[in-house]
Design an enzyme around this catalytic site. Sequence first.
Site, PDB file in Angstrom:
ATOM      1  N   THR A  86       0.817  -1.213   0.000  1.00 55.57           N
ATOM      2  CA  THR A  86       0.000   0.000   0.000  1.00 55.57           C
ATOM      3  C   THR A  86       0.852   1.265   0.000  1.00 55.57           C
ATOM      4  OG1 THR A  86      -1.557   1.257   1.388  1.00 55.57           O
ATOM      5  CG2 THR A  86      -0.081  -0.228   2.526  1.00 55.57           C
ATOM      6  N   ASP A  87       0.270   2.363  -0.486  1.00 55.26           N
ATOM      7  CA  ASP A  87       0.961   3.646  -0.410  1.00 55.26           C
ATOM      8  C   ASP A  87       0.965   4.220   1.005  1.00 55.26           C
ATOM      9  OD1 ASP A  87      -1.712   4.364  -0.205  1.00 55.26           O
ATOM     10  OD2 ASP A  87      -1.654   5.890  -1.778  1.00 55.26           O
ATOM     11  N   GLU A  88       0.175   3.638   1.908  1.00 55.49           N
ATOM     12  CA  GLU A  88       0.102   4.165   3.275  1.00 55.49           C
ATOM     13  C   GLU A  88       1.418   3.989   4.035  1.00 55.49           C
ATOM     14  OE1 GLU A  88      -3.507   3.474   5.509  1.00 55.49           O
ATOM     15  OE2 GLU A  88      -4.593   2.983   3.672  1.00 55.49           O
TER      16      GLU A  88
ATOM     17  N   TYR B 241      -1.775  -0.460  10.958  1.00 58.54           N
ATOM     18  CA  TYR B 241      -1.892  -1.148   9.668  1.00 58.54           C
ATOM     19  C   TYR B 241      -0.709  -0.832   8.766  1.00 58.54           C
ATOM     20  CZ  TYR B 241      -3.093  -1.589   4.745  1.00 58.54           C
ATOM     21  OH  TYR B 241      -3.045  -1.858   3.408  1.00 58.54           O
TER      22      TYR B 241
ATOM     23  N   ALA C 112       2.142   0.440   9.482  1.00 59.58           N
ATOM     24  CA  ALA C 112       3.408  -0.022  10.072  1.00 59.58           C
ATOM     25  C   ALA C 112       3.616  -1.510   9.809  1.00 59.58           C
ATOM     26  CB  ALA C 112       3.419   0.261  11.580  1.00 59.58           C
TER      27      ALA C 112
ATOM     28  N   LYS D 240       2.371  -3.240   7.279  1.00 60.36           N
ATOM     29  CA  LYS D 240       2.664  -3.431   5.859  1.00 60.36           C
ATOM     30  C   LYS D 240       4.082  -2.951   5.528  1.00 60.36           C
ATOM     31  CE  LYS D 240       0.519  -4.760   2.934  1.00 60.36           C
ATOM     32  NZ  LYS D 240       0.420  -6.145   2.380  1.00 60.36           N
TER      33      LYS D 240
ATOM     34  N   ASN E 139      -8.048   1.489  -3.386  1.00 61.97           N
ATOM     35  CA  ASN E 139      -8.830   0.755  -4.380  1.00 61.97           C
ATOM     36  C   ASN E 139     -10.323   0.917  -4.132  1.00 61.97           C
ATOM     37  OD1 ASN E 139      -7.150  -2.047  -5.803  1.00 61.97           O
ATOM     38  ND2 ASN E 139      -6.146  -0.365  -4.755  1.00 61.97           N
TER      39      ASN E 139
ATOM     40  N   ASN F 144     -12.314  12.955   0.551  1.00 60.61           N
ATOM     41  CA  ASN F 144     -13.341  11.977   0.902  1.00 60.61           C
ATOM     42  C   ASN F 144     -14.749  12.541   0.774  1.00 60.61           C
ATOM     43  OD1 ASN F 144     -11.424  10.041   1.407  1.00 60.61           O
ATOM     44  ND2 ASN F 144     -11.493  10.246   3.636  1.00 60.61           N
TER      45      ASN F 144
END
Length: 358
Positions: A132-134, A158, A160, A162, A188, A257
């Site tokens: 992910t880009d996060e 999350y 961290a 990944k 996505n 958002n």
Amino acid sequence: MILVTGGCGFIGSAFVLRWLRETGEPVVNLDLLTYAGHPGNLASLQGDDRYQFVRGDIGDAALVSRLLAEHKPRAVVNFAAESHVDRSISDPLSFVQTNVVGTIRMLQAVHEYWKSLEGQQSADFRFLHVSTDEVFGSLEAGAPGFTEQHRYEPNSPYSASKAASDHFVRAWNHTFKLPTLITNCSNNYGPRQFPEKLIPLIIHNALKGQALPVYGDGQQIRDWLYVDDHCSAIMAVLAKGAVGETYNIGGRAEKPNLEVVHTICRTLDELRPQGNGRPYAELVKHVTDRPGHDRRYAIDDTKIATELGWKPAVRFDEGIRETVQWYLENPEWVESVTSGSYRQWVEHQYQDLARAAA
């Protein structure tokens, strides 16, 4: 043939369907079927000899080793992950267990399998890790999008977890020479997404006439990537990506958002108007923001565009319309995944709404 992990989830199932449709190459799908893994996502493959499902955990090294020895895949594509930020805040250890420990155990099993291969089979084998880009953290307004060289700055349990998994995949390539590939994607959306994520949650609540929760001021910006575009990018990386490299995948659709929510509302106003004639936007309710909520993500996809010739094909307005239409046409799928445990989670997560209703 290839081995896919997490293939009953949102992105994994879309990949399996596209893979079989475009290549016809057999797939073994290893999935634990946690809350977001739904075998109904691949119901159309029932009776298809090219597809085999195995229920199991990527952290079960003996099972992974047995599947590798039995099926001898030319590639492993790892989608299996806990992936929702809110859940990681409530239960970070489960994210460590799946995303970090599970990935390490799978890397160990895959490495042993790869060492058993010889000649061209060894040279052609790939382990592709979907991320992910996060992991890159949050961008300021106007800052350039994330490149593959951007420093890792994860801000949630999350991201961290990944980030840690990405580092271990890189380590297995650098230390053990395992032929790995990593992709880091933006947000996505599309059919069959579990309704804890923003877009399907808004569609689901709107159709029930319920409040549409928006965190904080709703100005958190994300780069929205249609799931089928993501799958085509993964296929391009698997086919043409350079071993040991990372590729960022984005949708070229940065949206706050709140704008996304209002786009969904307008689409539903057209396709499924409320019985009372009122616009769905009247259901929007701002709720307490998520702890540590990142303000902006954006992808610079120059590398995958120039080196592999990939770019997204679906515009955001087209993708949102197709997504809303799918949920309207598949109410039985929505009902099957919105179980009692899902409703309990929503009540816990959006306590502002529960208090307002009371």
